[in-house]
Design a protein around this motif. Sequence first.
Motif, mmCIF file in Angstrom:
data_model
loop_
_atom_site.group_PDB
_atom_site.id
_atom_site.type_symbol
_atom_site.label_atom_id
_atom_site.label_comp_id
_atom_site.label_asym_id
_atom_site.label_seq_id
_atom_site.Cartn_x
_atom_site.Cartn_y
_atom_site.Cartn_z
ATOM 1 N N LYS A 1 0.800 -1.226 0.000
ATOM 2 C CA LYS A 1 0.000 0.000 0.000
ATOM 3 C C LYS A 1 0.838 1.284 0.000
ATOM 4 C CE LYS A 1 -2.463 0.768 3.904
ATOM 5 N NZ LYS A 1 -3.629 0.531 4.789
ATOM 6 N N ARG A 2 1.853 1.310 0.839
ATOM 7 C CA ARG A 2 2.650 2.529 0.990
ATOM 8 C C ARG A 2 3.644 2.687 -0.159
ATOM 9 N NH1 ARG A 2 5.366 1.355 6.532
ATOM 10 N NH2 ARG A 2 5.569 -0.545 5.327
ATOM 11 N N ALA A 3 4.243 3.890 -0.195
ATOM 12 C CA ALA A 3 5.306 4.135 -1.173
ATOM 13 C C ALA A 3 6.552 3.362 -0.750
ATOM 14 C CB ALA A 3 5.597 5.626 -1.241
ATOM 15 N N ASP A 4 7.489 3.204 -1.662
ATOM 16 C CA ASP A 4 8.757 2.542 -1.365
ATOM 17 C C ASP A 4 9.519 3.368 -0.319
ATOM 18 O OD1 ASP A 4 11.267 1.422 -1.321
ATOM 19 O OD2 ASP A 4 11.378 1.137 -3.498
ATOM 20 N N PRO A 5 9.750 2.813 0.878
ATOM 21 C CA PRO A 5 10.401 3.605 1.933
ATOM 22 C C PRO A 5 11.830 3.998 1.561
ATOM 23 C CG PRO A 5 10.234 1.301 2.592
ATOM 24 C CD PRO A 5 9.452 1.449 1.317
ATOM 25 N N ARG A 6 12.444 3.239 0.616
ATOM 26 C CA ARG A 6 13.806 3.569 0.208
ATOM 27 C C ARG A 6 13.825 4.858 -0.603
ATOM 28 N NH1 ARG A 6 14.682 -2.123 -2.540
ATOM 29 N NH2 ARG A 6 12.545 -1.548 -3.086
ATOM 30 N N ILE B 1 -7.861 -4.011 -2.316
ATOM 31 C CA ILE B 1 -9.162 -3.555 -1.823
ATOM 32 C C ILE B 1 -10.216 -4.654 -1.882
ATOM 33 C CG2 ILE B 1 -8.824 -1.076 -2.177
ATOM 34 C CD1 ILE B 1 -10.308 -1.344 -4.826
ATOM 35 N N ALA B 2 -9.992 -5.700 -2.681
ATOM 36 C CA ALA B 2 -10.949 -6.806 -2.710
ATOM 37 C C ALA B 2 -10.275 -8.039 -3.273
ATOM 38 C CB ALA B 2 -12.159 -6.430 -3.584
ATOM 39 N N ALA B 3 -10.850 -9.196 -2.960
ATOM 40 C CA ALA B 3 -10.350 -10.451 -3.520
ATOM 41 C C ALA B 3 -11.536 -11.369 -3.786
ATOM 42 C CB ALA B 3 -9.367 -11.118 -2.552
ATOM 43 N N ASP B 4 -11.490 -12.022 -4.946
ATOM 44 C CA ASP B 4 -12.539 -12.967 -5.330
ATOM 45 C C ASP B 4 -11.891 -14.353 -5.342
ATOM 46 O OD1 ASP B 4 -14.212 -14.691 -6.719
ATOM 47 O OD2 ASP B 4 -15.010 -13.077 -7.996
ATOM 48 N N PHE B 5 -12.198 -15.148 -4.327
ATOM 49 C CA PHE B 5 -11.488 -16.419 -4.164
ATOM 50 C C PHE B 5 -12.028 -17.498 -5.102
ATOM 51 C CE2 PHE B 5 -10.888 -13.968 -0.319
ATOM 52 C CZ PHE B 5 -9.510 -13.953 -0.254
ATOM 53 N N ASP B 6 -13.234 -17.307 -5.632
ATOM 54 C CA ASP B 6 -13.762 -18.286 -6.579
ATOM 55 C C ASP B 6 -13.133 -18.100 -7.957
ATOM 56 O OD1 ASP B 6 -15.351 -19.561 -4.676
ATOM 57 O OD2 ASP B 6 -16.845 -17.949 -4.813
ATOM 58 N N ARG B 7 -12.968 -16.829 -8.327
ATOM 59 C CA ARG B 7 -12.316 -16.563 -9.621
ATOM 60 C C ARG B 7 -10.802 -16.417 -9.460
ATOM 61 N NH1 ARG B 7 -14.086 -11.593 -10.670
ATOM 62 N NH2 ARG B 7 -13.182 -11.501 -12.752
ATOM 63 N N GLN B 8 -10.333 -16.449 -8.225
ATOM 64 C CA GLN B 8 -8.907 -16.294 -7.917
ATOM 65 C C GLN B 8 -8.325 -15.022 -8.545
ATOM 66 O OE1 GLN B 8 -7.226 -20.484 -8.477
ATOM 67 N NE2 GLN B 8 -7.070 -20.071 -6.288
ATOM 68 N N GLU C 1 -8.147 1.700 -10.203
ATOM 69 C CA GLU C 1 -8.234 0.296 -9.815
ATOM 70 C C GLU C 1 -7.882 -0.622 -10.969
ATOM 71 O OE1 GLU C 1 -11.970 -0.594 -8.005
ATOM 72 O OE2 GLU C 1 -11.851 1.132 -6.639
ATOM 73 N N ARG C 2 -7.358 -1.792 -10.601
ATOM 74 C CA ARG C 2 -7.133 -2.824 -11.617
ATOM 75 C C ARG C 2 -7.308 -4.191 -10.981
ATOM 76 N NH1 ARG C 2 -0.814 -4.070 -12.137
ATOM 77 N NH2 ARG C 2 -0.139 -3.211 -10.148
ATOM 78 N N GLU C 3 -7.505 -5.189 -11.843
ATOM 79 C CA GLU C 3 -7.694 -6.554 -11.360
ATOM 80 C C GLU C 3 -6.576 -7.430 -11.867
ATOM 81 O OE1 GLU C 3 -12.312 -7.526 -11.192
ATOM 82 O OE2 GLU C 3 -11.123 -9.198 -11.983
ATOM 83 N N LEU C 4 -6.145 -8.364 -11.017
ATOM 84 C CA LEU C 4 -5.068 -9.270 -11.399
ATOM 85 C C LEU C 4 -5.418 -10.683 -10.975
ATOM 86 C CD1 LEU C 4 -1.864 -7.448 -10.067
ATOM 87 C CD2 LEU C 4 -2.525 -7.716 -12.464
ATOM 88 N N PRO C 5 -4.922 -11.700 -11.701
ATOM 89 C CA PRO C 5 -5.096 -13.069 -11.230
ATOM 90 C C PRO C 5 -4.168 -13.315 -10.041
ATOM 91 C CG PRO C 5 -3.785 -13.046 -13.250
ATOM 92 C CD PRO C 5 -4.202 -11.631 -12.995
#
Length: 464
Positions: free
Chosen positions: A34-39, A132-139, A150-154
Motif C-alpha cells: 500500500k505505501r510508497a517505497d520507503p527507500r 481492496i478486494a479479492a474474489d477467491f472463486d475466480r482467484q 483500480e485494476r484486477e489481477l489473477p
Amino acid sequence: MAQQPITLIGAGLVGALLAQQLAQRGFAVEVYEKRADPRRAGFIGGRSINLALAERGLHALRKAGLADDVMQRAVMMRGRMVHPREGAPSLQRYGIDDSEVIWSVSRGGLNMLLLEAAEAAGARFHFGQSLIAADFDRQRIRLSDASGTERELPAGMLIGADGAGSAVRHAMNAHTALGERIEALGHGYKELEIPPAGQLSVDLLAPAGGHDQFALEPNALHIWPRGGYMCIALPNTEGSFTVTLFLPAHGEAPSFETLPDARSARAFFSEQFADVLPLIRDFDEDFGAHPVGTLSTLYLDRWHIDGRALLIGDAAHAIVPFHGQGMNCGFEDTVALADLLAEAPDDSADVFAEFQRMRQPNANAIAAMALENYIEMRDSVADPHYLARRELGALLAERAPTHYMARYRLVTFTHLPYAYALERGRAQDALLDSLLHGSTRVADVDLDAAVRSLHSNLPPLPRD
Ligand code: FAD
Ligand code: E0Q
C-alpha cells in the motif's frame, strides 16, 4: 520450479522477509504494498521507531543470511532499567550474562534492508498498490493505486502479510467465516523522541564517566512503571531513544482522553515521569503530531482458505507488544512457511493447513504471555513478591540449569515452542510459590531442598 507465482500482500517486516525466503527457494514472488517505497519516500516523516529483536527473530534472519547486516546496526540491551517514582534506577538483567541479550533495531532501517535483500533474491515489489478486494472463486484480486485507479489481477496463491488491519483477512472472512475475534486492550500508545544527548542542554548530560552521547544508559530497555500505565524507551544507534507512553485510551485520569493537548500531557509528565520530560526536546510538537496507536489481540479459527489464501504475521495473530515478540513470532512464521512450501510446492492446501497446525498454538501462547507481561511490567517489576520469585528463580537457574529456566528466557533466548514456554512457566511458578509460600525472604529458602524438589517435580528442560 515452474509453479504459479505467489502473490503477497504487504511488504512490512514479515512480508519482506517472507518474500526473500520464498524467492531464495526459487519461487516467483509478486508483492503489493500500500505505501510508497520507503527507500525512496523515507520512513513515516523520518521518525525513528525501533523494536526489540530477540533470538527467534535473529535465528530467522540467520537462516536468510541477513543476521550480520542487521546486527551491525543494532544496539544491545542487557536488561530492563527500571525507573521507580522515587530512588535510583536499577538494571534487571534479561539473561544470565551478555550471551543472553536483546537488540534494539530501527523498524524503518530493518524494513529497507529486508526489501533490498528480497529484491536481490528475485522478488518483485509493487509499491503504492493497495488490495481492496479479492474474489477467491475466480482467484482474482483488486488493487487500487494512490490516485484511486483500480485494476484486477489473477492471484492463484494469495498470502496476506498486511498487518493487524489486514484487507486480505477482511476479504477472506467475507468468503469463508474465519471465526475472527478482536480483543481491544483498551490502552493506547504514543511515541516521543529523546534526541542524542549532544543536542540537549549541558546540565542534562550523563554524569562524568557515563556515555556522553546518550541521555540514558544506552544498553538497556528503560521502563518507568506507574501501576496502571507506563513509559518505555529503546535506544537508537545515533544516541537517540524512542519513548513510548502506554496509557488507558478512555476513562478517568490519566487516560489519553484526559490528555487532549500537549499542555495537559506536559503537566502529566512533570508529575509522573519528571526525569523523562526534560529529555524529550520537542515534547509539545511530538505529542501534538504523533497519533495515539491502538492495541488489540487478534484470534482466528482459521488462517487459510484451502490452498488459495493464507494469513501470516500480524494479519493472522496480532498481539499486544509487551513481550517484544510480535515481529519475532512473525519472522519464525516465515521460516516455517517457506520450508513447508519448498517441500511441497504443489500442495498448498496441505501446506497451509500444516502451517496453521504448527504455528497457531504458539501464536496463542505468545498472545497470552504478552498480555500477562503488561501487568508484570507496569505493576510487578516493583512488587516484592515478584522480585522474590525472580531472585529465587535466578538461584535455581544457577544451581539446576537442566531443570529451571525463567519463562522470559525460554521465550526470548531459545527456539523452544512458545506453547512449551507458557506451560513450563506455569509449572515453575507453582514450584516457586510453594517454596516461598507467600514470603519474600529468599534467604530463608533451603536451596538444596529446593533443587531436590525441582528435580523430582519437573522433567528436565528439553534440548533446544
Ligand atoms: P506490519 O508491520 O503491520 O506490515 C504490514 C504491511 O502491509 C505494511 O507495510 C502496510 O502498509 C501493508 N498493508 C496494509 N494494508 C494493505 C493493503 N490493503 N494492501 C497492501 N498493503 C497493505 N515486535 C517485536 O518483535 N519486538 C518489539 O519490540 C515490538 N514492539 C512493538 C511496539 C509497538 C508499539 C507495536 C504496536 C508493535 C510492536 N511489535 C514488536 C510488533 C511488531 O510491530 C509487529 O508484530 C510486526 O510489525 C508485524 O509485521 P507484519 O509485517 O505482519 O505487519
Ligand atoms: C522486552 C523487549 C514494546 C516492548 C517491547 C519489549 C518489551 C517491553 C516491556 C515492551 C519485555 C520486558 N520487553 O522487558 O520484559 O523484553 O521488547 Cl513494552
